[in-house]
Design a protein around this motif. Structure first.
Motif, short mmCIF file in Angstrom:
data_model
loop_
_atom_site.label_atom_id
_atom_site.label_comp_id
_atom_site.label_asym_id
_atom_site.label_seq_id
_atom_site.Cartn_x
_atom_site.Cartn_y
_atom_site.Cartn_z
N GLU A 113 42.39 38.08 38.11
CA GLU A 113 41.13 36.83 37.24
C GLU A 113 40.70 35.95 38.11
O GLU A 113 39.63 35.06 38.02
CB GLU A 113 41.62 36.64 35.24
CG GLU A 113 41.80 37.42 35.10
CD GLU A 113 42.10 37.58 33.93
OE1 GLU A 113 42.33 38.37 33.38
OE2 GLU A 113 43.09 36.79 33.73
N GLU A 114 42.46 35.17 38.59
CA GLU A 114 41.88 33.57 39.33
C GLU A 114 41.07 34.29 40.38
O GLU A 114 40.25 33.06 40.57
CB GLU A 114 43.89 32.77 39.37
CG GLU A 114 44.36 33.01 38.83
CD GLU A 114 44.74 33.91 37.82
OE1 GLU A 114 45.53 33.93 37.09
OE2 GLU A 114 44.62 35.26 38.33
N LYS A 150 30.98 42.76 35.04
CA LYS A 150 31.30 43.21 33.57
C LYS A 150 32.40 43.59 32.75
O LYS A 150 32.89 42.83 32.01
CB LYS A 150 30.46 44.46 33.38
CG LYS A 150 28.31 44.20 33.46
CD LYS A 150 27.91 43.71 32.02
CE LYS A 150 28.27 44.46 30.62
NZ LYS A 150 26.96 44.35 29.90
N VAL A 151 33.10 43.90 34.00
CA VAL A 151 34.51 43.71 33.34
C VAL A 151 35.66 42.95 33.45
O VAL A 151 36.45 42.56 32.93
CB VAL A 151 35.26 45.60 34.70
CG1 VAL A 151 35.84 43.50 35.03
CG2 VAL A 151 36.03 45.59 33.98
N PHE A 152 34.96 41.85 33.88
CA PHE A 152 35.31 40.67 34.24
C PHE A 152 35.07 39.65 32.93
O PHE A 152 34.95 38.75 32.61
CB PHE A 152 35.62 39.60 35.60
CG PHE A 152 37.19 39.67 36.57
CD1 PHE A 152 37.81 39.42 35.92
CD2 PHE A 152 35.95 40.81 37.63
CE1 PHE A 152 38.81 39.91 36.80
CE2 PHE A 152 36.83 40.93 38.31
CZ PHE A 152 38.94 40.54 38.06
N ALA A 204 37.68 33.49 33.68
CA ALA A 204 37.11 35.46 33.88
C ALA A 204 38.64 35.79 32.86
O ALA A 204 38.99 35.53 32.93
CB ALA A 204 37.38 35.73 34.94
N ILE A 205 38.44 36.82 32.33
CA ILE A 205 38.86 37.48 31.35
C ILE A 205 38.83 39.36 31.55
O ILE A 205 37.44 39.70 31.27
CB ILE A 205 38.43 37.49 29.79
CG1 ILE A 205 39.03 35.97 29.33
CG2 ILE A 205 39.27 37.97 28.80
CD1 ILE A 205 38.73 35.59 27.94
N GLU A 209 41.06 47.45 29.20
CA GLU A 209 40.08 49.02 28.64
C GLU A 209 39.37 49.39 29.29
O GLU A 209 39.13 50.71 28.95
CB GLU A 209 40.42 48.20 27.08
CG GLU A 209 39.13 47.88 26.56
CD GLU A 209 39.04 46.84 26.83
OE1 GLU A 209 37.84 46.50 26.45
OE2 GLU A 209 39.72 45.68 27.09
N LYS A 210 38.29 49.12 30.43
CA LYS A 210 38.08 49.58 30.87
C LYS A 210 38.47 50.18 32.39
O LYS A 210 37.78 50.56 32.85
CB LYS A 210 36.60 48.54 30.94
CG LYS A 210 36.15 47.74 29.80
CD LYS A 210 34.94 49.01 29.18
CE LYS A 210 34.45 48.34 27.84
NZ LYS A 210 33.96 49.65 27.57
#
Length: 293
Positions: A113-114, A150-152, A204-205, A209-210
Motif C-alpha cells: 500500500e505504501e 481498483k484493488v487499491f 491506498a487501501i 478480498e480481491k
C-alpha cells in the motif's frame, strides 16, 4: 386548587412530549437526509470501466492519463522506447514491473500500500482524480493496470478502448517531445523508496478480498488435482478458477512466452481468454462484468 392546577399541568406536559419527540426525530431524519444529499453532491462523478478515444479527447483536461504499456518478450516491442517516440498529451508512464513487489522474481506482483501510494503521489494523482490507462497494443496491459488501481481502492479508473491505436485513429494530438529517464522512472523510483519516504497524500487501501494467497489457491485446487491424478472427473470447486490465457496455452498445445514454464493449466480451471472478454467489454460500455471486480 393549586394541587389540581399542578396535576393538570403535568398531564399537559406528558401529553405533548410524544409530539415534540416525534417532531425532533423527524427533524433529525431530515437533517441526515440533507447531509447525505450534500455529501453525494460533493462526490466526484463516476467513471465507466471503459472510455472511447473520442470521450478522452473531449475530457482530456479533466483526467490523469497513464501509459501502462508492457509486452511479452516474443512480441519484440519496447514500451519505454515507444513512450519516448509518442504518447497521448500529458500522459505519464506507469511500469507494471516497476510499481510492484520487489521481493519476488515473479512479474508484476502487487506492491505494498505504501509503495502504490508513493507512486501515485509522485505522479500527482489524488484519490478523487479520474484516471485513464492505455497501452500501445490497444487492450493488453492496460486492464492489468486498471485492476491494480481498483484493488487499491481507486474507483475512478478507466481503460481507453483501443488504446493508443484508437487515439491515433480519431486524429487526436500526439506528444512527441523529448522524454528523459527520470520522467520514465518517476513512479517506479517513488515506489521503491516508499519504505523511507514516510507518509503519503494518497491513501491506498488494498482490498484483500480481491486477492487470494498462493497457499489458499493450492488448497482450492487440491480436490481437482487429486481427481486428475486418479483419472476421475474433476469435481465442482467452492470457488471457480478462471484462466485468462489464450486457449492454446490453456490446453498446453502452444508454448509459453516465458522460458521454463510448464504447459497446461491449474486443475479445475475454466478458460476465458482475456481478449474475448476485452473485446466484449470494450464494445459494450454498459457491460456489468467489470463492476464486480
Amino acid at each position: 386548587m393549586q394541587a389540581v392546577h399542578s396535576s393538570k399541568l403535568a398531564c399537559l406536559v406528558r401529553s405533548t412530549l410524544p409530539h415534540h419527540k416525534a417532531v425532533a426525530a423527524a427533524g433529525r431524519a431530515a437533517f441526515r437526509r440533507h447531509r447525505a444529499v450534500g455529501v453525494q453532491a460533493m462526490s466526484p462523478p463516476a467513471l465507466p470501466a471503459v472510455v472511447t478515444a473520442t470521450w478522452l479527447k473531449d475530457n482530456l483536461s479533466s483526467v490523469k492519463v497513464l501509459d501502462t504499456s508492457w509486452y511479452l518478450p516474443p512480441m519484440g516491442r519496447d514500451a519505454r522506447a515507444e513512450f519516448r517516440t509518442c504518447r497521448i498529451p500529458c500522459a505519464q508512464f506507469w511500469d507494471i514491473d516497476g510499481v510492484c513487489d520487489p521481493n519476488t522474481d515473479l512479474p508484476h506482483m502487487l506492491p505494498s500500500e505504501e509503495a502504490f501510494a508513493a507512486a501515485a503521489d509522485a505522479l500527482s494523482i489524488g484519490n478523487d482524480d479520474a484516471v485513464v490507462v492505455y497501452d500501445g497494443m490497444g487492450m493488453f496491459a492496460a486492464p492489468r493496470a486498471w485492476w491494480t488501481w481498483k484493488v487499491f481502492g481507486h474507483d475512478r479508473i478507466a481503460v481507453l478502448e483501443g488504446g493508443l491505436p484508437a487515439w491515433k485513429a480519431v486524429g487526436a494530438d500526439l506528444d512527441t517531445s523529448a522524454v528523459n529517464e527520470q520522467q520514465l522512472n518517476t513512479a517506479t523510483v517513488a515506489a521503491r523508496a516508499a519504505a523511507f519516504s514516510g507518509s503519503t497524500k494518497y491513501k491506498a487501501i488494498l482490498k484483500r478480498e480481491k486477492v487470494i494467497p498462493l497457499q489458499d489457491m493450492l488448497k482450492l485446487v487440491e480436490p481437482a488435482a487429486a481427481a486428475v491424478a486418479a483419472g476421475s472427473p474433476e469435481p465442482d470447486v467452492a470457488r471457480q478458477v478462471v484462466d485468462a490465457r489464450p486457449a492454446g496455452r490453456f490446453r498446453g498445445v502452444e508454448p509459453e512466452p516465458r522460458p521454463g514454464l510448464r504447459l497446461g493449466h491449474m486443475p479445475g480451471a475454466k478458460n476465458v481468454p482475456f481478449m474475448m472478454v476485452g473485446w466484449h467489454c470494450a464494445r459494450s460500455l454498459s457491460c456489468k462484468c467489470c463492476s464486480v471486480l
